[in-house]
Design an enzyme around this catalytic site. Structure first.
Site, PDB file in Angstrom:
ATOM      1  CD  GLN A 140      -2.821   1.071   2.500  1.00 51.62           C
ATOM      2  OE1 GLN A 140      -2.293   0.848   3.580  1.00 51.62           O
ATOM      3  NE2 GLN A 140      -4.098   1.338   2.396  1.00 51.62           N
ATOM      4  N   GLY A 267       1.811   1.158  11.942  1.00 47.10           N
ATOM      5  CA  GLY A 267       1.354   0.414  13.105  1.00 47.10           C
ATOM      6  C   GLY A 267       0.917  -0.976  12.706  1.00 47.10           C
ATOM      7  N   GLY A 268       0.166  -1.044  11.620  1.00 42.75           N
ATOM      8  CA  GLY A 268      -0.302  -2.319  11.117  1.00 42.75           C
ATOM      9  C   GLY A 268      -0.652  -2.216   9.653  1.00 42.75           C
ATOM     10  CG  MET A 269      -0.441  -3.631   5.186  1.00 44.40           C
ATOM     11  SD  MET A 269      -1.277  -2.101   4.662  1.00 44.40           S
ATOM     12  CE  MET A 269      -2.383  -2.767   3.398  1.00 44.40           C
ATOM     13  CD  GLU A 270      -5.419  -2.228   5.600  1.00 47.44           C
ATOM     14  OE1 GLU A 270      -5.811  -1.443   4.716  1.00 47.44           O
ATOM     15  OE2 GLU A 270      -4.574  -1.913   6.460  1.00 47.44           O
ATOM     16  CG  ASN A 271      -0.812  -7.335   4.250  1.00 54.36           C
ATOM     17  OD1 ASN A 271      -0.978  -6.561   3.312  1.00 54.36           O
ATOM     18  ND2 ASN A 271       0.217  -7.249   5.065  1.00 54.36           N
ATOM     19  CG  HIS A 294      -7.366   0.708  12.533  1.00 54.33           C
ATOM     20  ND1 HIS A 294      -8.123   1.856  12.459  1.00 54.33           N
ATOM     21  CD2 HIS A 294      -6.707   0.616  11.348  1.00 54.33           C
ATOM     22  CE1 HIS A 294      -7.934   2.423  11.284  1.00 54.33           C
ATOM     23  NE2 HIS A 294      -7.070   1.698  10.592  1.00 54.33           N
ATOM     24  CD  GLU A 295      -4.094  -2.280  10.796  1.00 55.14           C
ATOM     25  OE1 GLU A 295      -4.495  -2.463   9.627  1.00 55.14           O
ATOM     26  OE2 GLU A 295      -3.645  -1.178  11.179  1.00 55.14           O
ATOM     27  CG  HIS A 298      -8.485  -1.856   7.453  1.00 51.39           C
ATOM     28  ND1 HIS A 298      -9.092  -0.965   6.586  1.00 51.39           N
ATOM     29  CD2 HIS A 298      -7.519  -1.152   8.101  1.00 51.39           C
ATOM     30  CE1 HIS A 298      -8.524   0.217   6.698  1.00 51.39           C
ATOM     31  NE2 HIS A 298      -7.571   0.139   7.621  1.00 51.39           N
ATOM     32  CD  GLU A 317      -7.314   3.468   6.864  1.00 50.53           C
ATOM     33  OE1 GLU A 317      -7.687   3.221   8.020  1.00 50.53           O
ATOM     34  OE2 GLU A 317      -6.520   2.739   6.238  1.00 50.53           O
ATOM     35  CG  ASP A 374       2.395   6.671   0.893  1.00 46.64           C
ATOM     36  OD1 ASP A 374       1.435   5.913   0.662  1.00 46.64           O
ATOM     37  OD2 ASP A 374       3.518   6.255   1.207  1.00 46.64           O
ATOM     38  CE1 TYR A 382      -5.725   5.044   9.405  1.00 44.60           C
ATOM     39  CE2 TYR A 382      -5.121   6.791   7.882  1.00 44.60           C
ATOM     40  CZ  TYR A 382      -4.963   5.508   8.338  1.00 44.60           C
ATOM     41  OH  TYR A 382      -4.052   4.671   7.741  1.00 44.60           O
ATOM     42  CE  LYS A 557       0.578   7.071  16.672  1.00 43.14           C
ATOM     43  NZ  LYS A 557      -0.270   6.108  17.374  1.00 43.14           N
TER      44      LYS A 557
END
Length: 602
Positions: A140, A267-271, A294-295, A298, A317, A374, A382, A557
């Site tokens: 992403q 923080g995370g990636m929602e793969n 959160h992830e 998603h 988001e 980005d 968000y 972040k």
């Protein structure tokens, strides 16, 4: 199969693909991972769907070495002609492939560049275990094209299967059905039966082990990290169950987490099926697990119903932040969720100030053409997106909004959604049932105007009110040791620190530090809120810990505000450059690209 709705989606300004002519629908991928050369050698076979009589397939690529392209199946492969377009700094290159009449399959033999932006190759010293190298991807927003020739647009979905060859002492994982232990050959086979966009393609290779948490959840991590992570995420199955109770069945079979090394830029990636998470949320008290919620959210908002282009990012988001906080409320109560809402609101106000009160980038519907998408990955999508849904809840009530959201996810599952189509659906299915509601909501002001509409309800937190009183008591002279902080969560500490004035005298920060050991906190959120004050005050006992944090942690972040705070000090430019020189090799390109610009690196 593409629907008539998909055919009406807007053109994607961040993709060369022409899916309304010929669309990819299934990928068979064969990859070999070479840690010495930092290269993936691949064969990507795309099965196609023709929507017109087009004689060309347009794909996205960036820094890929294309070795050969053929059409037809394995028994009747025929070389075909192809052409790479002029390179663009953001978009990469178009890959235009000639398609003889009746072509249903294209096979591309290719290699990635050692510096491919999606890939981070870590040395053993950069991992938690310090014994083996590690590779992970971050696709992403438009980085999938740096490791796979594809239609790299969130509006295009496909299923895939893959074979990945890695050193035999390492485990490979993807956003697919995954192995749970190593095999002697180092060859792994993957299958993703649900259609996904390219930005959800993911690969990780490392010294990894697995611990199950329930029949459908579990944790992958380096062995040295796995016990801590397993304890931290013990409530994972409860989270999935809570999410299902809110907005319908989980559609991806398994939900596992992979804890990455600290250089992971997010923080995370929602793969799908395998969320990537940062180790910076391993706080020891489960206080930062809202990121996992959160992830997980998603899996509905983003993975199940996906923004059609990155101009529509808020649809991913905004829904996810709202959903995340509903999960946390269901698990830990309304007062806990209220703290998250206030922290998010504080971050939103900060972003609005940074971007400016009249900036078009504070609209929910963005115009990112000609820019890196980005730039739209900020608190507007968000938190302003969440605030719109919170306002809608305030006006129609939770039951009505929940029924709408649940049906929205169900009706549009495995499809993409653009802002105009969503607004039409929102009006038809909800707003039109309540005369005058759209005007009360000020819908157009949310979508196409800057700032926060006046109709937005205030956000408050009872627990934060007590924190604010404690902070004021301390500022008024109450000794830090007399403050009642024993039961404070990470969120309360962050709120306490964020509200302190700058600069405070070093002696006052020293008092807090002696009382609460803030400089040596094991909690990354607390450190990230503490260090800007130590920099502003010239509190030098925290300098070594700050530098160690910047070198160890790659989460953007945290890095961007800390480098900005460092640059604002008297000798900050020199200090920032010195730290960055040492830290940069540990950062993913997503983070280093942002920081290169901030620090004036070419």
């Amino acid at each position: 199969m593409p629907t008539s709705a998909a055919l009406s989606l807007p053109a994607d300004p961040h993709s060369y693909a022409r899916p309304k002519e010929v669309s990819v629908r299934h990928l068979v991928l064969d990859l070999s991972v070479d840690f010495r050369s930092h290269i993936l050698s691949g064969v990507a076979t795309w099965q196609l769907q023709h929507l017109t009589e087009a004689t060309e397939l347009w794909l996205d690529s960036r820094d890929l070495q294309i070795d050969a392209i053929s059409v037809g199946d394995q028994d009747h492969e025929t070389p075909t002609t192809w052409e790479l377009g002029q390179p663009d700094a953001i978009l990469g290159q178009s890959l235009r492939i000639a398609l003889p009449a009746g072509t249903r399959q294209v096979t591309i033999r290719y290699r990635t560049a050692p510096e491919a932006s999606a890939l981070q190759w870590l040395t053993p010293e950069q991992t938690a275990g310090h014994q083996h190298p590690f590779l992970f991807t971050q696709s992403q927003a438009i980085l999938a094209r740096t490791w796979l020739p594809c239609q790299d647009s969130p509006g295009v979905r496909f299923t895939y299967e893959a074979t990945v060859r890695v050193p035999s002492h390492l485990l490979a994982l993807m956003s697919a059905e995954n192995p749970q232990m190593r095999n002697a050959l180092g060859e792994y086979h993957f299958r993703m039966a649900q259609p996904i966009p390219a930005y959800l393609m993911a690969l990780a290779v490392g010294d990894l082990a697995f611990t199950p948490l329930s029949g459908r959840t579990g944790i992958y991590a380096e062995p040295v990290t796995l016990p801590t992570a397993t304890s931290e995420f013990a409530d994972l199955e409860k989270m999935v169950t809570a999410a299902e109770e809110l907005y319908g069945p989980y559609q991806w079979e398994r939900y596992d987490l992979l804890v990455l090394p600290p250089s992971f830029p997010f923080g995370g990636m929602e793969n799908p099926r395998l969320t990537f998470v940062t180790p910076t949320i391993l706080a020891g008290d489960r206080s930062l697990t809202s990121l996992v919620a959160h992830e997980l959210a998603h899996s509905w908002s983003g993975n199940l119903v996906t923004n059609a282009t990155w101009n529509d990012f808020w649809l991913n988001e905004g829904f996810t932040v709202y959903f995340e906080r509903r999960i946390m409320e269901k698990l830990y109560g309304r007062p806990y969720a209220d703290m998250l809402q206030v922290l998010g609101h504080t971050a939103l106000l900060h972003t609005l100030t940074e971007l400016g009160p009249a900036s078009a980038d504070t609209h929910l519907h963005l115009n990112l053409a000609g820019r890196d998408p980005d730039e739209g990955l900020n608190e507007i999508a968000y938190e302003k997106g969440d605030y719109l849904l919170l306002t809608l809840e305030h006006l129609v009530g939770r039951d009505e909004l929940d029924a709408f959201i649940k049906e929205y996810f169900s009706r549009h599952r495995f499809q993409s959604m653009d802002t105009a189509s969503f607004l039409a659906y929102l009006r038809r299915e909800l707003l039109d049932k309540f005369p005058g509601l759209e005007e009360k909501l000020q819908l157009s002001a949310w979508i196409d105007s800057p700032g926060i509409p006046a109709v937005a309800p205030p956000v408050t937190s009872e627990r934060f009110s007590l924190v604010e009183q404690a902070r004021q008591d301390w500022l008024d002279g109450t000794p830090a040791t007399l403050l009642s902080t024993t039961d404070w969560s990470s969120h309360e500490w962050v709120h306490f620190l964020q509200g302190l004035p700058d600069p405070l005298p070093s002696a006052r920060l020293a008092e807090l530090d002696v009382a609460f050991q803030l400089t040596h906190s094991g909690n990354s959120e607390i450190l990230a809120a503490w260090f800007p004050h130590t920099l502003a005050a010239g509190y030098h006992p925290a300098d070594a810990a700050l530098e160690a944090f910047l070198i160890r942690v790659g989460r953007r972040k945290f890095l961007v505000p800390l480098y900005k705070a460092l640059l604002a000090t008297t000798d900050g430019h020199e200090r920032a450059q010195a730290v960055y020189t040492q830290a940069r090799p540990n950062y993913h390109s997503v983070a280093s690209g942002t920081l290169d610009a901030l620090l004036g690196r070419s």
